[in-house]
Design an enzyme around this catalytic site. Structure first.
Site, PDB file in Angstrom:
ATOM      1  N   HIS A 170      48.055  16.024  53.598  1.00 22.70           N
ATOM      2  CA  HIS A 170      46.621  15.660  53.446  1.00 22.70           C
ATOM      3  C   HIS A 170      45.692  15.608  54.765  1.00 22.70           C
ATOM      4  O   HIS A 170      45.433  14.727  54.970  1.00 22.70           O
ATOM      5  CB  HIS A 170      46.477  14.172  52.844  1.00 22.70           C
TER       6      HIS A 170
ATOM      7  N   ASP B 137      52.672  14.849  56.024  1.00 17.65           N
ATOM      8  CA  ASP B 137      51.687  14.583  55.290  1.00 17.65           C
ATOM      9  C   ASP B 137      50.932  15.870  55.232  1.00 17.65           C
ATOM     10  O   ASP B 137      50.438  16.142  56.127  1.00 17.65           O
ATOM     11  CB  ASP B 137      50.791  13.185  55.780  1.00 17.65           C
TER      12      ASP B 137
ATOM     13  N   CYS C 241      48.258  19.372  47.452  1.00 25.31           N
ATOM     14  CA  CYS C 241      49.254  18.790  48.303  1.00 25.31           C
ATOM     15  C   CYS C 241      50.885  19.124  47.854  1.00 25.31           C
ATOM     16  O   CYS C 241      51.643  19.043  48.811  1.00 25.31           O
ATOM     17  CB  CYS C 241      49.005  17.298  48.329  1.00 25.31           C
TER      18      CYS C 241
END
Length: 465
Positions: A354, A352, A112
């Site tokens: 993820h 994000d 990430c």
């Protein structure tokens, strides 16, 4: 035979782990993000207003759609949506070629921070080639992220992948599918067409293949020299140095006009940055120089407090994200990285990484771009932000840098409560201050921790709150 069996077991373990991460992070997705109608929203130096005609107190962005809002002068909901969705979005991917030094074909669960770094780098390249006002013509047509649908498809991919592994077959080639999604006709104006060519080129530089100069494979390869393996977690300071190396060593001719600089001990040394700006860009072995100046991506690893972010730095972060030459902040929550691009009131707006998506072969002529753009912004309270982060800026020229350093020096002025700046500017070169003491791997990860063997403190020294 035994080695072959071991390899098959490792492949199956990798698939199961990847599938677990896929399901785990799919539930993290939020379908709704709420914005106040009465407060301005800042996105990488641009300000938007969601003021509504009715008396409702919040604007809802649901699955990429903003409901019941009237745009105000200077840009409203639709303008914000298009601007946000035009930023390049780099997320977890799966089924790409194995990463250097490993058999991993997915970065799900550990990559990430590298993805956040890629997003910040992508924004710098957008400023360099396209400008801050650029938006993607198809930004408002992106399909919303559907958690339930995505989770179901992830489970189906897992079953198909395991069946394929047990039968010894390779997954089907995605190439024909990507080519079938070809680009639109050439009826657009030349300028628009050129911008879309740049857009596609930027994405290809960040693609998940060994040949991509700024792709995950290259970043992992550079991380090996710092003791990081594929599958390890990377911190924001180390990623800053990896990004610098990737940009500096990129062999693609299109990247010759831009390079990167990483601050030392929370200090940006102006002479070093100006020297980099003035370094000539070679046009080839037999060709004259293309330019007498290079743009510089300035990366500043900082720590905004101890175990938690010191509240005195909240206004500083807001000030930074309000600047047009800011390319964002990589950081996030502990062990969960994200890319901060703006704020509203006491909440950060972020992208994000993820979210695990399928591999896209960016080497094809007309690969689909939709998965590289996010329709759904997310928000997080400032109080949840991890204090360790890296701030990025883009400087096009020496004159640009002089303006930036002057403006940032004002933003960095400590208040009565905030006694010490997050970082500082100093004249001269870093070498003038004897900053060449050897750093351990740990200290490379935490560059703001000074080596006790270093020279005596200078006027630029400070203690973090």
């Amino acid at each position: 035979m035994e080695n072959k069996g071991t390899d098959e077991v490792e492949k199956l373990k990798t698939k199961f782990l990847s599938a677990w991460h896929n399901v785990k992070y799919s539930w993290v997705l939020k379908s709704k993000t709420y914005f106040s109608r009465n407060s301005p929203v800042f996105l990488l130096g641009k300000c938007y207003h969601f003021k509504a005609e009715d008396e409702q107190s919040s604007t809802q962005i649901c699955s990429g759609e903003v409901c019941d809002a009237s745009p105000a002068t200077g840009g409203g909901v639709e303008a914000f949506r298009k601007d946000f969705a035009s930023r390049l979005w780099l997320t977890y991917r799966e089924e790409f070629p194995a990463l250097p030094g490993s058999s991993l074909t997915s970065d799900c669960g550990w990559g990430c921070m590298l993805r956040a770094g890629q997003m910040m780098l992508a924004q710098a390249l957008v400023l360099h080639f396209l400008g801050r006002d650029w938006t993607w013509s198809e930004a408002l047509t992106i399909q919303p992220l559907d958690t339930e649908t995505w989770t179901t498809s992830a489970a189906k991919r897992l079953v198909a992948s395991l069946e394929s592994s047990l039968q010894g077959d390779r997954p089907s080639d995605l190439g024909p599918q990507l080519q079938a999604l070809g680009a639109q006709g050439g009826a657009e104006e030349a300028d628009t067409h050129l911008r879309e060519v740049y857009h596609r080129t930027l994405v290809s530089w960040l693609g998940d293949r060994p040949q991509a100069p700024l792709g995950l494979h290259r970043l992992v390869e550079l991380g090996l020299s710092s003791g990081k393996q594929a599958g390890d977690w990377y911190g924001p300071a180390l990623v800053a140095h990896i990004l610098r190396k990737a940009v500096e060593e990129a062999k693609d001719h299109g990247l010759a006009g831009v390079t990167a600089y990483v601050s030392q001990d929370c200090t940006v040394y102006s002479a070093d940055v100006i020297d980099i700006h003035r370094s000539r860009v070679a046009g080839g072995t037999d060709a004259p120089p293309l330019s007498d100046s290079r743009a510089v991506i300035i990366l500043v690893p900082v720590r905004l407090g101890g175990e938690k972010v010191n509240p005195e730095y909240f206004n500083f972060v807001k000030g930074i994200l309000s600047l047009e030459y800011c390319i964002g902040i990589i950081g996030g929550k502990p062990k969960q990285a994200c890319y901060f691009v703006g704020f509203q009131d006491d909440s950060l707006i972020y992208m994000d990484p993820h979210y695990c998506q399928s591999f896209v072969d960016v080497s094809t002529s007309h690969f689909p771009l939709q998965s590289y753009h996010c329709p759904s912004p997310k928000k997080m309270p400032f109080t949840k932000m991890d204090p360790s982060c890296t701030i990025g800026f883009y400087s096009r020229s020496v004159q640009d840098y002089e303006r930036i350093s002057q403006e940032l020096s004002k933003v960095l002025q400590p208040s009565a409560k905030e006694k010490y700046p997050a970082f500082t500017f100093m004249q001269g070169h870093g070498g003038d201050y004897n900053l060449t003491a050897a750093l351990t791997t740990e200290k490379k990860e935490w560059p703001f921790i000074r080596d006790p063997r270093a020279a005596a403190a200078t006027s630029g020294d400070f203690v973090l709150l």
